[in-house]
Design a protein around this motif. Sequence first.
Motif, PDB file in Angstrom:
ATOM      1  N   VAL A  51       0.882  -1.137  -0.212  1.00 26.73           N
ATOM      2  CA  VAL A  51       0.105   0.163   0.006  1.00 26.73           C
ATOM      3  C   VAL A  51       0.726   1.117  -0.012  1.00 26.73           C
ATOM      4  CG1 VAL A  51      -1.607   1.483   1.552  1.00 26.73           C
ATOM      5  CG2 VAL A  51      -1.891  -1.158   0.996  1.00 26.73           C
ATOM      6  N   PHE A  52       1.972   1.111   0.734  1.00 28.03           N
ATOM      7  CA  PHE A  52       2.774   2.531   0.811  1.00 28.03           C
ATOM      8  C   PHE A  52       3.543   2.753  -0.392  1.00 28.03           C
ATOM      9  CE2 PHE A  52       2.571   0.769   5.159  1.00 28.03           C
ATOM     10  CZ  PHE A  52       1.723   2.026   5.984  1.00 28.03           C
ATOM     11  N   ILE A  53       3.881   1.610  -0.751  1.00 25.64           N
ATOM     12  CA  ILE A  53       4.661   1.775  -2.528  1.00 25.64           C
ATOM     13  C   ILE A  53       3.717   2.351  -3.432  1.00 25.64           C
ATOM     14  CG2 ILE A  53       5.625   0.421  -4.306  1.00 25.64           C
ATOM     15  CD1 ILE A  53       6.975  -1.379  -2.042  1.00 25.64           C
ATOM     16  N   GLU A  54       2.428   1.529  -3.539  1.00 21.19           N
ATOM     17  CA  GLU A  54       1.463   2.069  -4.409  1.00 21.19           C
ATOM     18  C   GLU A  54       1.052   3.399  -4.242  1.00 21.19           C
ATOM     19  OE1 GLU A  54      -1.838   3.037  -6.458  1.00 21.19           O
ATOM     20  OE2 GLU A  54      -1.948   2.890  -4.320  1.00 21.19           O
ATOM     21  N   LYS A  55       0.773   3.972  -2.968  1.00 21.38           N
ATOM     22  CA  LYS A  55       0.603   5.395  -2.980  1.00 21.38           C
ATOM     23  C   LYS A  55       1.669   6.230  -3.169  1.00 21.38           C
ATOM     24  CE  LYS A  55      -3.506   4.617  -1.100  1.00 21.38           C
ATOM     25  NZ  LYS A  55      -4.725   5.010  -2.055  1.00 21.38           N
ATOM     26  N   LYS A 231      -6.346   9.338  -9.022  1.00 18.26           N
ATOM     27  CA  LYS A 231      -6.973   8.635  -8.018  1.00 18.26           C
ATOM     28  C   LYS A 231      -7.429   7.586  -8.448  1.00 18.26           C
ATOM     29  CE  LYS A 231      -7.821  12.624  -4.866  1.00 18.26           C
ATOM     30  NZ  LYS A 231      -8.808  13.429  -4.336  1.00 18.26           N
ATOM     31  N   THR A 232      -8.176   7.680  -9.727  1.00 19.99           N
ATOM     32  CA  THR A 232      -8.876   6.583 -10.280  1.00 19.99           C
ATOM     33  C   THR A 232      -7.787   5.516 -10.655  1.00 19.99           C
ATOM     34  OG1 THR A 232     -10.417   7.702 -11.273  1.00 19.99           O
ATOM     35  CG2 THR A 232     -10.155   5.568 -12.269  1.00 19.99           C
ATOM     36  N   VAL A 233      -6.364   5.855 -11.207  1.00 14.75           N
ATOM     37  CA  VAL A 233      -5.600   4.765 -11.444  1.00 14.75           C
ATOM     38  C   VAL A 233      -4.979   4.094 -10.227  1.00 14.75           C
ATOM     39  CG1 VAL A 233      -3.104   4.634 -12.102  1.00 14.75           C
ATOM     40  CG2 VAL A 233      -4.543   6.063 -13.382  1.00 14.75           C
ATOM     41  N   SER A 234      -4.980   4.850  -9.053  1.00  9.66           N
ATOM     42  CA  SER A 234      -4.689   4.282  -7.689  1.00  9.66           C
ATOM     43  C   SER A 234      -5.504   3.316  -7.225  1.00  9.66           C
ATOM     44  CB  SER A 234      -4.469   5.487  -6.534  1.00  9.66           C
ATOM     45  OG  SER A 234      -4.298   4.676  -5.312  1.00  9.66           O
ATOM     46  N   ARG A 235      -6.995   3.486  -7.284  1.00 14.42           N
ATOM     47  CA  ARG A 235      -7.981   2.605  -7.116  1.00 14.42           C
ATOM     48  C   ARG A 235      -8.226   1.303  -7.934  1.00 14.42           C
ATOM     49  NH1 ARG A 235     -11.260   7.275  -6.419  1.00 14.42           N
ATOM     50  NH2 ARG A 235     -11.956   7.036  -8.280  1.00 14.42           N
ATOM     51  N   MET A 236      -8.105   1.660  -9.158  1.00 17.78           N
ATOM     52  CA  MET A 236      -7.853   0.390 -10.016  1.00 17.78           C
ATOM     53  C   MET A 236      -6.529  -0.393  -9.752  1.00 17.78           C
ATOM     54  SD  MET A 236     -10.493   0.319 -11.909  1.00 17.78           S
ATOM     55  CE  MET A 236     -11.380   0.996 -10.445  1.00 17.78           C
ATOM     56  N   THR A 237      -5.175   0.119  -9.366  1.00 10.64           N
ATOM     57  CA  THR A 237      -4.263  -0.586  -9.209  1.00 10.64           C
ATOM     58  C   THR A 237      -4.349  -1.421  -7.899  1.00 10.64           C
ATOM     59  OG1 THR A 237      -2.960   1.108 -10.369  1.00 10.64           O
ATOM     60  CG2 THR A 237      -1.728  -0.448  -8.861  1.00 10.64           C
ATOM     61  N   MET A 238      -4.999  -0.844  -6.778  1.00  8.62           N
ATOM     62  CA  MET A 238      -4.973  -1.458  -5.434  1.00  8.62           C
ATOM     63  C   MET A 238      -5.977  -2.763  -5.799  1.00  8.62           C
ATOM     64  SD  MET A 238      -2.998  -0.853  -3.158  1.00  8.62           S
ATOM     65  CE  MET A 238      -3.789  -2.025  -2.169  1.00  8.62           C
ATOM     66  N   LEU A 239      -7.143  -2.141  -6.475  1.00  6.28           N
ATOM     67  CA  LEU A 239      -8.142  -3.341  -6.626  1.00  6.28           C
ATOM     68  C   LEU A 239      -7.475  -4.502  -7.104  1.00  6.28           C
ATOM     69  CD1 LEU A 239     -11.174  -4.094  -6.481  1.00  6.28           C
ATOM     70  CD2 LEU A 239     -11.362  -3.002  -8.849  1.00  6.28           C
ATOM     71  N   ALA A 240      -6.524  -4.469  -8.327  1.00  8.17           N
ATOM     72  CA  ALA A 240      -5.853  -5.303  -9.060  1.00  8.17           C
ATOM     73  C   ALA A 240      -5.130  -6.118  -8.045  1.00  8.17           C
ATOM     74  CB  ALA A 240      -4.898  -5.018 -10.119  1.00  8.17           C
ATOM     75  N   ILE A 241      -4.292  -5.453  -7.000  1.00 10.26           N
ATOM     76  CA  ILE A 241      -3.384  -6.037  -6.169  1.00 10.26           C
ATOM     77  C   ILE A 241      -4.120  -7.030  -5.254  1.00 10.26           C
ATOM     78  CG2 ILE A 241      -1.940  -5.623  -4.081  1.00 10.26           C
ATOM     79  CD1 ILE A 241      -1.055  -3.219  -5.410  1.00 10.26           C
ATOM     80  N   ILE A 242      -5.252  -6.429  -4.867  1.00 12.20           N
ATOM     81  CA  ILE A 242      -6.213  -7.229  -3.750  1.00 12.20           C
ATOM     82  C   ILE A 242      -6.815  -8.539  -4.621  1.00 12.20           C
ATOM     83  CG2 ILE A 242      -8.416  -6.991  -2.697  1.00 12.20           C
ATOM     84  CD1 ILE A 242      -7.885  -4.112  -1.778  1.00 12.20           C
TER      85      ILE A 242
END
Length: 447
Positions: A51-55, A231-242
Motif C-alpha cells: 500500500v505504501f509503495i502504491e501510494k 486517484k482512479t489509477v490508484s484505485r484500479m491498481t489497488m483493486l488489481a493487487i487485492i
Amino acid sequence: MSDIGKKEIFTIALGSVIGWGAFMLPGNVFLPDYGVSNTLVGFIIAIMMLVFIEKSYTKVMQKVPKAGGEYSFATELLGRKSGFITGWGLLLAYVSIIPLNATAVPMVLDAVFPAYSKGSLLYTVSDYPVYLNDILVSLAIIGLFTFLNLKGIKGALQAQNLLVFALLGSLLLILVMAFFNIGSTQVDNLSSNMSELNTSSIIRIIAFAPWAFIGFDAVAQLSGDHKVSSKTVSRMTMLAIIFGAIIYNLLNVITALGVNHQQLSDSSWATGASVKALVGNGVFYFLAIAMFGAVVSGLNGFFISSTRLITSMSADYDIGGVKPMKSESGTVHIPKWIMYFIAVCAMVVPFFGRTALLWFVDLSSVGASIAYFMTCLCAYKIAEKTSDFIISGIGMLVSLAFLVFLLTPIFDSNISMPSYFSLLFWIALGTVVYIYIKNRKVSVITV
C-alpha cells in the motif's frame, strides 16, 4: 482520444500480476512448504506493505505523467544515472517474464489436453528437456501478440480485457461449483494442509511478493497513454493487487480442499487434480481457460509495458532514431523496431529451457524492488505534507526489506546461486552500456 480507461488499467495490472505461478505454486511450493495459513498471512502482510509503495507511485505519476514509468520518474527527479539503473533493472524483469509466460502455454496444453504432443526431444539445458512442439507453441504465442501490438494498442487492449475477464469468470464458476461439493473428505484435506503459523514461513511468502505483484506497476508505464485521473489509477491498481492476492489464495485453498497433504507429491499438477476431484472433468476445462487467460494476459501486459519502457530509454539516449515526444493526443508512438526487438529477445529465450529462464526471472523480484525503492525515493523528494513523507519513507523501508529478503541468506528466502551470477552479469553489461551511451543528449519534440 486515448483507448485506455479505468477498465484497461485494471486488466493490464491484474493480467500482469496473475500468471502461471498462481496455478502451479499451490501444489509445488505453497502447500508443501508453508501451508494455507502461512501463505494467507504472508499475502495479507505483503498487501499492507505494498500500500505504501502504491501510494508513492500515485504521487509520482501526478508529478511525472510520462510513459516509461519508474525509469521516467527516476530520470526526471533523481537524474539520468538513477534513471538508467531503474530502467535497466526493470528491462530485465519485463523482458524475461514475456518468454516465461510464453513457455507456460505448452505447460497448460500438456496439463489439460492428454492428446497434446510435446514433439521430438531436441536437447536438455541444466537437466530441463527442450521439445520441438513446446518451442513452436511458445514462438507462435509470442508472434501472435507481437502482431496484435503492431496493429495498435486498441487491439492489444481488447485482447487483454477478454483474457482477464475470461480468467475471472472461469475462476468464479469453479469457486461456486467447488463450494457445493465440500464434504467431510474435503474438510479433512484442508485441515491437513493448514500448517501452524511460523514466522520464517511468513517471511518467505512476503519475500515472494515482489515477484507475485510485479505486474501492478505496469500501469506506470502507461502514464503517457491515458488521461485517467491519478486517484482512479490508484484505485484500479489497488483493486488489481487485492484481486491478485485473492486469486492466489483461492487457488491455494481449492488445491488444499481437493488433495490431502500427503498426496501433494503424487500429482504433477495438484491444482488441476484438485479441481477434477471437486467439480469433475467438465468444469475442469474452465480452469484451463482461466490459466490460459492468466498466462497470455501476463505476456501481453508485459509486452505493452516493455514497449513503453524501451521507447522512453531509447528516446533519452538517442537510440534507433527514437525522439522524445510530448503528445497532447493521449497516446505514445511506439516505433515498430522496438516491438520487433522485444519479440526477437523473447523468442530466443525458450530455446534455453525454463530452468535457465527461471534464473533470470528470479531477478525480476530484485529489479522490481529496486524500481519500488526509486519510486518511493522520488515520492519522498517531492513530498510536501508530513503524511507524504511518512508514506514514501515507509515505502522505501519496505522496498529495502524486500531486497534484504532476496539478496541475503538471513531469512533463507534469497535467490539461487545461478541467479546471483546472472545478476552480476546484468550489472556488468549495464555498466558497459551506460558508459557507452551516457553522454548522448537529444532535444524534446512536441507534437
